[in-house]
Design a protein around this motif. Structure first.
Motif, PDB file in Angstrom:
ATOM      1  N   ALA A 168       0.732  -1.158   0.207  1.00 53.76           N
ATOM      2  CA  ALA A 168      -0.075  -0.176   0.041  1.00 53.76           C
ATOM      3  C   ALA A 168       0.974   1.148  -0.006  1.00 53.76           C
ATOM      4  N   GLN A 169       2.121   1.258   0.536  1.00 53.31           N
ATOM      5  CA  GLN A 169       2.708   2.316   0.837  1.00 53.31           C
ATOM      6  C   GLN A 169       3.626   2.708  -0.494  1.00 53.31           C
ATOM      7  N   THR A 170       4.149   1.526  -0.907  1.00 56.71           N
ATOM      8  CA  THR A 170       5.009   1.833  -2.032  1.00 56.71           C
ATOM      9  C   THR A 170       4.584   1.463  -3.446  1.00 56.71           C
ATOM     10  N   GLY A 171       3.455   0.944  -3.449  1.00 49.71           N
ATOM     11  CA  GLY A 171       2.885   0.388  -4.806  1.00 49.71           C
ATOM     12  C   GLY A 171       3.697  -0.867  -5.624  1.00 49.71           C
ATOM     13  N   ALA A 172       4.444  -1.422  -4.736  1.00 48.08           N
ATOM     14  CA  ALA A 172       5.316  -2.486  -5.421  1.00 48.08           C
ATOM     15  C   ALA A 172       4.348  -3.696  -5.565  1.00 48.08           C
ATOM     16  N   ALA A 173       4.681  -4.486  -6.671  1.00 50.07           N
ATOM     17  CA  ALA A 173       3.943  -5.905  -6.712  1.00 50.07           C
ATOM     18  C   ALA A 173       4.744  -6.674  -5.748  1.00 50.07           C
ATOM     19  N   VAL A 174       3.828  -7.702  -5.339  1.00 48.43           N
ATOM     20  CA  VAL A 174       4.483  -8.765  -4.569  1.00 48.43           C
ATOM     21  C   VAL A 174       3.879 -10.158  -5.165  1.00 48.43           C
ATOM     22  N   LEU A 175       5.400 -10.972  -5.374  1.00 51.33           N
ATOM     23  CA  LEU A 175       4.931 -12.572  -5.458  1.00 51.33           C
ATOM     24  C   LEU A 175       5.663 -13.301  -4.467  1.00 51.33           C
ATOM     25  N   MET A 176       4.777 -14.257  -3.986  1.00 48.07           N
ATOM     26  CA  MET A 176       5.235 -14.880  -2.683  1.00 48.07           C
ATOM     27  C   MET A 176       5.012 -16.314  -2.986  1.00 48.07           C
ATOM     28  N   VAL A 177       5.717 -17.157  -2.310  1.00 49.36           N
ATOM     29  CA  VAL A 177       5.362 -18.577  -2.469  1.00 49.36           C
ATOM     30  C   VAL A 177       5.117 -18.905  -0.943  1.00 49.36           C
ATOM     31  N   SER A 178       3.794 -19.629  -0.745  1.00 52.40           N
ATOM     32  CA  SER A 178       3.392 -19.606   0.771  1.00 52.40           C
ATOM     33  C   SER A 178       2.697 -20.950   0.765  1.00 52.40           C
ATOM     34  N   HIS A 179       2.723 -21.630   2.071  1.00 54.92           N
ATOM     35  CA  HIS A 179       2.240 -22.948   2.598  1.00 54.92           C
ATOM     36  C   HIS A 179       0.953 -22.337   3.321  1.00 54.92           C
ATOM     37  N   ASP A 180       0.754 -21.365   3.614  1.00 54.46           N
ATOM     38  CA  ASP A 180      -0.202 -20.632   4.497  1.00 54.46           C
ATOM     39  C   ASP A 180      -1.513 -20.348   3.616  1.00 54.46           C
ATOM     40  N   LEU A 181      -2.333 -21.477   3.404  1.00 53.53           N
ATOM     41  CA  LEU A 181      -3.231 -21.536   2.485  1.00 53.53           C
ATOM     42  C   LEU A 181      -4.442 -20.346   3.244  1.00 53.53           C
ATOM     43  N   HIS A 182      -4.619 -20.581   4.613  1.00 54.68           N
ATOM     44  CA  HIS A 182      -5.512 -19.658   5.162  1.00 54.68           C
ATOM     45  C   HIS A 182      -5.255 -18.214   4.911  1.00 54.68           C
ATOM     46  N   VAL A 183      -3.909 -17.694   4.816  1.00 54.47           N
ATOM     47  CA  VAL A 183      -3.506 -16.447   4.528  1.00 54.47           C
ATOM     48  C   VAL A 183      -3.739 -15.881   3.051  1.00 54.47           C
ATOM     49  N   VAL A 184      -3.695 -17.008   2.135  1.00 52.37           N
ATOM     50  CA  VAL A 184      -3.825 -16.698   0.790  1.00 52.37           C
ATOM     51  C   VAL A 184      -5.090 -15.812   0.401  1.00 52.37           C
ATOM     52  N   MET A 185      -6.115 -16.414   1.267  1.00 53.33           N
ATOM     53  CA  MET A 185      -7.503 -15.696   0.704  1.00 53.33           C
ATOM     54  C   MET A 185      -7.244 -14.009   1.010  1.00 53.33           C
ATOM     55  N   SER A 186      -6.681 -13.854   2.101  1.00 54.33           N
ATOM     56  CA  SER A 186      -6.898 -12.379   2.522  1.00 54.33           C
ATOM     57  C   SER A 186      -5.543 -11.673   1.968  1.00 54.33           C
ATOM     58  N   ALA A 187      -4.555 -12.156   1.457  1.00 57.62           N
ATOM     59  CA  ALA A 187      -3.496 -11.597   1.430  1.00 57.62           C
ATOM     60  C   ALA A 187      -3.065 -11.408  -0.342  1.00 57.62           C
ATOM     61  N   SER A 188      -3.999 -12.231  -1.036  1.00 54.44           N
ATOM     62  CA  SER A 188      -3.625 -12.171  -2.458  1.00 54.44           C
ATOM     63  C   SER A 188      -4.660 -11.667  -3.346  1.00 54.44           C
ATOM     64  N   ASP A 189      -4.208 -11.195  -4.559  1.00 53.39           N
ATOM     65  CA  ASP A 189      -5.162 -10.746  -5.646  1.00 53.39           C
ATOM     66  C   ASP A 189      -5.494 -11.874  -6.646  1.00 53.39           C
ATOM     67  N   ARG A 190      -4.462 -12.716  -6.800  1.00 57.04           N
ATOM     68  CA  ARG A 190      -4.520 -14.061  -7.456  1.00 57.04           C
ATOM     69  C   ARG A 190      -3.430 -15.001  -6.823  1.00 57.04           C
ATOM     70  N   VAL A 191      -4.033 -16.352  -7.344  1.00 58.06           N
ATOM     71  CA  VAL A 191      -3.276 -17.294  -6.876  1.00 58.06           C
ATOM     72  C   VAL A 191      -2.721 -18.399  -7.904  1.00 58.06           C
ATOM     73  N   LEU A 192      -1.486 -18.660  -7.925  1.00 60.87           N
ATOM     74  CA  LEU A 192      -1.004 -19.691  -9.032  1.00 60.87           C
ATOM     75  C   LEU A 192      -0.787 -20.992  -8.320  1.00 60.87           C
ATOM     76  N   CYS A 193      -1.516 -21.894  -8.608  1.00 60.29           N
ATOM     77  CA  CYS A 193      -1.564 -23.518  -8.112  1.00 60.29           C
ATOM     78  C   CYS A 193      -0.622 -24.225  -9.192  1.00 60.29           C
ATOM     79  N   LEU A 194       0.455 -24.697  -8.566  1.00 59.40           N
ATOM     80  CA  LEU A 194       1.633 -25.037  -9.276  1.00 59.40           C
ATOM     81  C   LEU A 194       1.708 -26.816  -8.892  1.00 59.40           C
TER      82      LEU A 194
END
Length: 255
Positions: A168-194
């Motif tokens: 929100a402060q910087t406008g930077a995009a964020v690409l992250m790998v996560s195992h925290d599936l419960h967080v993915v909903m609130s913290a992501s615009d898109r999800v890539l399932c690999l």
């Protein structure tokens, strides 16, 4: 170039083993995209290929001219016997001023730790210092490979909240790998399932409904996904309002 990073028909091999097959992916300015998948699915390999640390066997990766990448690796081992302070660590490999270093530490919630030895940081403090170091390049995109690995649940929640604040402060995009599936909903615009190839990608809610996602993860997070509400569910360009699901019958050996 509209997107910050684009992968087209990307395949990566480790020796004779195909770790990633025919991956198409793009991330635009300001997006938060999370990569999920089972162990050995090629998530870290994809991240490393996108930033140029893994060569493509086929396909290509394109990065916007002059793209500044802030990278937080999955693991970074620092010998505890090294007399390395946080402040000195922030000046590796490129020296930064005291003012910039302290501002980065303050932004990530660890102000005043500059004189502390790296070896004496808690897991949460170390992750925040790594994020501060990544922010010193004024990134167009932050790339985070399982940044909360080893943190407890409160520490994990606090770190993801920090990531959203930084976006929100910087406008930077964020690409992250996560195992925290419960967080993915609130913290992501898109999800890539690999899983060696792209099984599904789209908004979290739509990916959660895809049979490919359910086959990998079951229904454990379905209730949480059903409650997901996000401003970015609508309005993304390039088809992000849906989940693109692959029904390919690829079988891969994974490392």
């Amino acid at each position: 170039m509209k997107d910050l990073i684009t992968a087209q028909n990307l395949s990566v091999r480790h020796g004779p083993t195909e770790v990633l097959s025919n991956v198409d992916f793009a991330i635009a300015k300001g997006e938060i995209v999370t990569v999920i998948g089972p162990n050995g699915s090629g998530k870290s390999t994809l991240i490393r290929a996108l930033i140029g640390l893994e060569p493509a066997a086929t396909g290509r990766v394109a990065r916007a001219p002059g793209l500044a990448i802030g990278y937080v690796p999955q693991k970074l081992h620092i010998d505890a016997s090294l007399p390395l302070t946080v402040r000195r660590f922030l000046s590796l490999p490129k020296r930064v001023s005291n003012a910039l270093a302290e501002a980065a530490l303050e932004r990530t919630g660890v102000a005043g730790l500059g004189a502390r030895p790296i070896a004496r940081l808690s897991g949460g403090q170390f992750q925040r210092v790594l994020l501060a170091r990544a922010l010193l390049v004024n990134p167009d995109i932050l790339i985070l490979d399982e940044p909360t690995q080893g943190l407890d649940q409160p520490g994990t929640a606090a770190f993801y909240k920090l990531i959203e604040e930084v976006r929100a402060q910087t406008g930077a995009a964020v690409l992250m790998v996560s195992h925290d599936l419960h967080v993915v909903m609130s913290a992501s615009d898109r999800v890539l399932c690999l899983n060696g190839h792209v099984c599904c990608q789209g908004t979290p809610k739509l990916v959660a409904a895809a049979p490919e996602y359910r086959a990998l993860f079951g229904m454990g997070t379905q209730g949480a996904f059903a409650l997901y509400q996000h401003d970015h569910d609508h309005g993304h360009e390039g088809g992000d309002d849906g989940a693109a699901c692959s029904h390919e019958g690829h079988k891969h050996e994974h490392v």
